[in-house]
Design an enzyme around this catalytic site. Structure first.
Site, PDB file in Angstrom:
ATOM      1  N   CYS B 436       0.697  -1.060  -0.042  1.00 32.21           N
ATOM      2  CA  CYS B 436       0.143  -0.038  -0.563  1.00 32.21           C
ATOM      3  C   CYS B 436       0.876   1.127  -0.270  1.00 32.21           C
ATOM      4  O   CYS B 436       0.663   2.221  -0.808  1.00 32.21           O
ATOM      5  CB  CYS B 436      -0.881  -0.154   1.376  1.00 32.21           C
ATOM      6  SG  CYS B 436      -2.186  -1.347   1.289  1.00 32.21           S
ATOM      7  N   GLU B 438       3.987   1.136   2.001  1.00 28.15           N
ATOM      8  CA  GLU B 438       5.454   1.320   2.995  1.00 28.15           C
ATOM      9  C   GLU B 438       7.027   1.818   1.944  1.00 28.15           C
ATOM     10  O   GLU B 438       6.883   1.033   1.542  1.00 28.15           O
ATOM     11  CB  GLU B 438       5.066  -0.021   3.177  1.00 28.15           C
ATOM     12  CG  GLU B 438       4.041  -0.297   3.795  1.00 28.15           C
ATOM     13  CD  GLU B 438       2.978  -1.034   3.384  1.00 28.15           C
ATOM     14  OE1 GLU B 438       1.977  -0.718   2.339  1.00 28.15           O
ATOM     15  OE2 GLU B 438       3.140  -2.764   2.946  1.00 28.15           O
TER      16      GLU B 438
END
Lengths: 265, 841
Positions: B436, B438
């Site tokens: 997502c 990171e």
């Protein structure tokens, strides 16, 4: 430095952040309350009276109008500084007619300039030129409405003749103190013939320094507000001029004058 | 200088997409059977060897297919978008869902009777041998209790492989698996008989060699298949394509790539095989535009490649990224809804020496997403002060198309945040994004991102219930909430509840970490991560240069608004008492309960009775449930709760650029991010917090009672760092300013900020420019990430029905943009009609 002007009080009816269609970049629009004209097509009828009013919005009463200091307004305006910096945006005064609260308008523009924020004002120029002159040093862009060249017709549809405003347009242009852009609301049955629009465009083109004209198609989005104020909508069922028509006007203006024309703000 | 001229998509691309989505995705049994077969043959051997031999056995035997019209080949399943299963991590959930998986709401999969039988047969072997069972045995009882009470869920790696990595694609492209094999052999030669780690190192390096050979074997199988198909092919053009595929698969990924096509094919095998080795998702291609560029440039300069063909190859890869799929258990599927594998691919940003990295491929990647218009790859763009404006405008065009891509990331906060975690400046400048949101340095990091979902609202509930949940003690006791005399005392209790539950989350993650190390080390993945080969250790054993564990918290907006309610209404204005507030929450503000909640309320009451020394039997609980369900609150009491909720509603909320509440949100975030960084993981790294929910804020919200921000029981909690849905009413700049006030730098596992825009607010060149300025203005204030939903007609209709959820939605009205929900009904109707005309695709 004396900053008394931050304490000047004025009457507004809205502050709208992230406005991206009035002037360059991302802007904050401060709507001043009170207008000298009563244009039949006005889409902000709650802007017209200086008095604080109650308007029904989606079935609930809403108080329209609030007295605030320049400092309070700037507290909101300053918050979007990063976006002004990135986009060339800034503060726009709208209304109503800002010139009816000249001290407040002047102080707002000055405060914005203190912060290095770009300034614009939407206005008909309805005031003595001495009043307008006070604002010009702090005003980057004057978005001036010219609705019609014919004084009588103008008076019939807006409640005032255009003489003073046209005279002011000339003086503002000659001052070379601000970028002057002419805006024309295109209103069916009032000025939506090529000739009437060209008359305005030619007047604008003759003003020194004026390079741009915006033609804004009439829309009926203000209708609900009239109902909310318990007033009859003066425009009835008049329709929005279609895109083709607007494009034709644009082409005519760009063909016959040296101006750059844009549809919408 | 780059060439950004767009290239048209070819006819091949829509055909590939159409075939890919011709039917429902299907579960296949081949991998499960092959790994079981191999494991049966290798009983008693070291686990590392068993993993490598199983990997080889799968790649030698798994059915292969070249789909119609493909230029890039390699499919994990025969059925398009199908998935294999991974019983070594967990299998029970699938057996339980055999009959429902095809019809469930989130991410359904078809499974044939034959497949069910085959899986049942092999799954038996794995009883007592899975990572999830071992992990559970490592956990403290308190941890298991906290998970049962839905404080957090580490479900991701508890039941699946880890994934969440970007490997050294560049290295495979450069030297191939033959080159990596050689490195391992070289290292093996340096092993001394007297070395303390001789045994583990030798076994690991041999496993690497076996894995490299397996990858080469697999590619060769495709070469032979392509040859065979070319012999049968009638269309001379396709025949030639198949022969070229055969030549390509004979050379790569064994050797270094010599052409752009070879580089594309080699890339694909790496991407696909990582996902055959382990079921981990978020295996992210990372900086594709950077490591592919040398091969593109070389071919272009030599006149061997046209931009048209290069674009077509990239488009083909984009389609293939959607061919990979994964079946998750029903609960996880809701948390990761949308069949997503989160293969994050990022363009732009900076070079390691700090120059703008934009090149031709950066643009072509964005255009590929326009061409295929599919959710994978999760396209991202790095933005920095020196970003090329044209690239950002091209990205904005894609955003305007309403696909939710790309996500925007801010170098100016991510790079310092990573340096703060011990990365070198050059490594930090070379970051890419996993899953997502990171960030990590590719090929050097085992980030264990996405390590758990932590619901920050649950500890708040514990403050009100003194640690009780569903009738039993589920956390520590921080005292009767009515006994707190000041807001500070209340806040301190919240911190204590947070700290305790964070320690349990760490306990869970470290247990799972150990289980993967013991049972599922990944030699193939490890051979593409520094310094595994040098250290002779798999990634799971701490072989990577940088090691982290990154669990994500969410619900900040709810906690912030709740704290503000308590501070203002209870302590400052004293409009309500704490007892009243507690009861209002228990009674869901008088809004009634469903059966599940009634059960919870009854248990809660029973628990309190028990605490007071009374005996509680199941009968009593049953009666209590009945009472709660049929309970008619006295009108007066109900009116009071509604009054309280109205007062709450009138308070300022996070997301409106109001410092007093925004700074409370900042503190609330710290209650999660600060304790987190004090913990260590078994791989020798530290924990680092993220603030994002994937889509878990909806299912986990369902397990959360009413909160003092006025949120009703079971409603979704706020996603990521975004304001609560519908509570940001001052427009996009105000919302951005609020969110930017949080400390994003400490949330180095990523933050997620969702925004909704209407296409009309992005109209024309000016619309795009102002959009880019909005992103940049947020990033100038050190926001970390932004993504946009550009909403369509359907959403606007929903916004009319549920205005409370959409009060931040900006639409263009006439000469201006405005908040949609503030417009009159007739005007809204008009805009909806307009949308239908303007944006029907």
């Amino acid at each position: 430095m004396n900053k008394d002007y931050l304490d000047v009080v004025g009457r507004i009816f809205d502050i709208q952040r992230y406005s991206i269609h009035d002037g360059t970049g991302i802007r904050t629009i401060v709507f001043l309350k009170g207008c000298a004209l009563r244009c039949r097509w006005c889409c902000n009828p709650e802007s017209q009276e200086h008095a604080i009013e109650t308007m029904m919005v989606n079935g609930k009463p809403k108080v329209v109008g609030k007295d605030v200091t320049v400092r309070e307004v700037m507290e909101t305006v300053r918050r979007d500084m990063p976006y002004y910096n990135r986009s060339g945006g800034g503060l726009t005064l709208s209304g109503g007619e800002s010139l009816l609260q000249p001290d407040f308008a002047e102080a707002l523009l000055r405060a914005a300039k203190d912060m290095q924020v770009n300034t614009a004002m939407e206005s008909m120029g309805f005031a003595r030129y001495e009043v307008i002159e006070r604002l010009l040093p702090s005003l980057d862009t004057y978005l001036m409405d010219i609705k019609h060249m014919d004084a009588r017709k103008h008076a019939m549809y807006t409640g005032r003749e255009n003489t003073l405003m046209l005279e002011n347009a000339r003086k503002i242009a000659q001052s070379h103190m601000t970028e002057l852009i002419i805006r024309v609301p295109v209103i069916p049955g009032f000025n939506d013939t090529e000739q009437e629009l060209l008359d305005i465009a030619q007047f604008a083109a003759a003003l020194p320094g004026v390079r741009q004209i915006h033609i804004l198609p009439y829309h009926s989005f203000g209708r609900g507000k009239y109902e909310g104020l318990g007033r009859e909508y003066p425009m009835g069922d008049v329709r929005t001029p279609d895109d083709d028509k607007m494009r034709k006007y644009l082409e005519a203006i760009e063909h016959k004058t040296s101006l750059r024309c844009q549809i919408g703000g | 200088m780059y060439d950004s001229t767009p290239v048209q998509k070819t006819d091949r691309i829509p055909k590939l997409v159409k075939n890919l989505y011709a039917k429902m995705p299907e579960i296949e049994a081949a991998r499960a059977e092959l790994i079981t077969e191999s494991y049966r043959q290798t009983e008693g051997e070291p686990v590392m060897t068993r993993r490598a031999r199983a990997f080889a056995h799968i790649l030698e035997n798994i059915p292969i297919i070249i789909r119609e019209g493909e230029l890039i080949v390699g499919s994990t399943t025969i059925a398009p978008r199908g998935c294999q299963t991974y019983p070594e991590f967990s299998y029970e959930w699938l057996e339980e869902e055999f009959d429902t998986v095809e019809h469930r709401a989130a991410d359904p999969f078809y499974i044939s009777e034959d497949t069910k039988q085959r899986l049942l047969k092999v799954n038996r072997y794995w009883r007592g041998k899975t990572t999830s069972e071992l992990a559970a045995s490592y956990m403290a009882p308190e941890t298991i209790r906290a998970m049962k009470h839905n404080v957090f869920t580490p479900g991701n790696y508890f039941y699946n492989g880890v994934g969440h990595i970007t490997v050294q694609y560049d290295k495979v492209l450069r030297i191939g698996y033959a080159g990596i094999r050689k490195e391992a052999e070289e290292e093996l030669r340096h092993c001394q008989f007297g070395d303390a780690d001789y045994a583990s190192k030798r076994i690991f390096l041999e496993a690497v060699i076996l894995s490299c050979d397996a990858a080469v074997t697999y590619a060769r199988r495709y070469a032979r298949l392509a040859e065979k198909m070319s012999g049968e092919e009638k269309d001379p053009h396709r025949k030639e394509e198949l022969l070229r595929i055969a030549r390509t698969c004979d050379r790569v990924p064994e050797q270094g790539a010599e052409s752009f096509q070879e580089a594309c094919q080699s890339f694909w095998f790496v991407q696909q095989l990582l996902q055959i080795e382990s079921s981990g998702h978020s295996i992210s291609p990372g900086r594709f535009d950077q490591y592919m560029y040398p091969y593109y440039r070389k071919d272009m300069d030599a006149g061997r490649l046209t931009r048209e063909y290069a674009q077509e190859l990239i488009d083909c890869i984009w389609v293939k990224l959607n061919d990979l799929n994964k079946c998750r258990d029903a609960v996880s599927a809701e948390g990761f809804a949308g069949y997503s594998l989160f293969q994050n691919l990022i363009v732009g940003g900076q070079t390691v020496d700090g120059r703008d990295a934009t090149n031709d491929l950066s643009f072509m990647c964005i255009d590929a997403s326009k061409h295929v218009f599919l959710p994978q790859p999760s396209l991202s763009i790095r933005v920095w002060n020196g970003s090329d404006q044209n690239l950002l405008l091209r990205a904005a065009e894609l955003t305007r198309m309403g696909i939710g891509l790309p996500a925007y990331y801010n170098d100016e906060i991510i790079i310092p945040a990573l340096v703060n975690r011990g990365l070198t400046l050059e490594d930090a400048r070379d970051y890419d994004i996993i899953g997502c949101v990171e960030p990590q340095k590719a090929g050097k990091t085992d980030g264990w991102h996405d390590a758990a979902f932590y619901n920050m609202c649950r500890p708040l509930e514990f403050v009100f219930s003194n640690g009780y949940d569903k009738g039993e003690l589920a956390s520590i006791q921080t005292g009767d909430v009515e006994s707190f005399r000041t807001f500070e005392e209340f806040y301190e209790a919240y911190q204590k509840q947070m700290n305790y539950n964070i320690s349990l989350l760490v306990n869970a993650d470290n247990a799972i970490d150990m289980a993967h190390r013991v049972l599922c080390p990944l030699p193939f993945e490890s051979c593409m991560v520094d310094d595994c080969i040098k250290r002779g250790k798999a990634v799971q054993e701490g072989g990577a240069v940088y090691n982290f564990t990154g669990p994500q918290g969410f619900g900040i907006a709810n906690v912030a608004d709740s704290l503000y309610t308590v501070k203002k209404l209870v302590y400052e204005k004293q409009k309500i008492t704490m007892g009243e507030l507690r009861r209002a929450l228990e009674m869901n503000f008088g809004q009634g309960f469903d059966a599940d909640t009634a059960q919870e309320v009854a248990l809660q009451v029973a628990g309190r009775l028990e605490e007071a020394g009374q005996e509680v039997t199941p009968d009593i609980v049953g009666m209590a449930v009945e009472q709660v369900l049929t309970m008619e609150l006295p009108a007066e009491e109900k009116a009071r709760y509604e009054q309280i909720r109205e007062w709450i509603d009138e308070l300022p909320k996070f997301g409106n650029d109001i410092d007093e509440v925004d700074l409370l949100a900042k503190d609330a975030a710290y209650t999660y991010t600060r304790p987190m960084e004090t913990y260590q993981n078994p791989r020798g790294g530290i924990f680092q917090a993220g603030l994002y929910p994937v889509s878990a804020n909806v299912p986990l919200g369902r397990q959360t009672g009413a909160t003092p921000d006025g949120r009703l029981a079971h409603m979704p909690v706020a996603d990521g760092v975004s304001p609560s849905a519908g509570k940001d009413v001052k427009g996009p700049t105000a919302a951005c300013n609020s969110v930017a006030k949080l400390d994003h730098g400490i949330a180095s596992n990523g933050t997620l900020f969702n925004m909704k825009m209407h296409p009309s607010a992005m109209e024309g060149q000016r619309g795009l420019e102002n959009f880019v300025s909005l992103v940049r203005g947020y990033f100038d204030q050190k926001g970390m990430h932004m993504q946009f939903n550009v909403v369509d007609r359907q959403t606007l209709l929903d916004a009319q029905k549920h205005p409370e959820k959409y009060s931040g939605l900006v639409v263009r009205v006439a000469g201006y943009s405005a908040l949609f929900t503030t417009l009159s009904k007739s005007l809204q109707d008009d805009i909806i009609r307009r949308t239908e005309q303007g944006f029907g695709r």
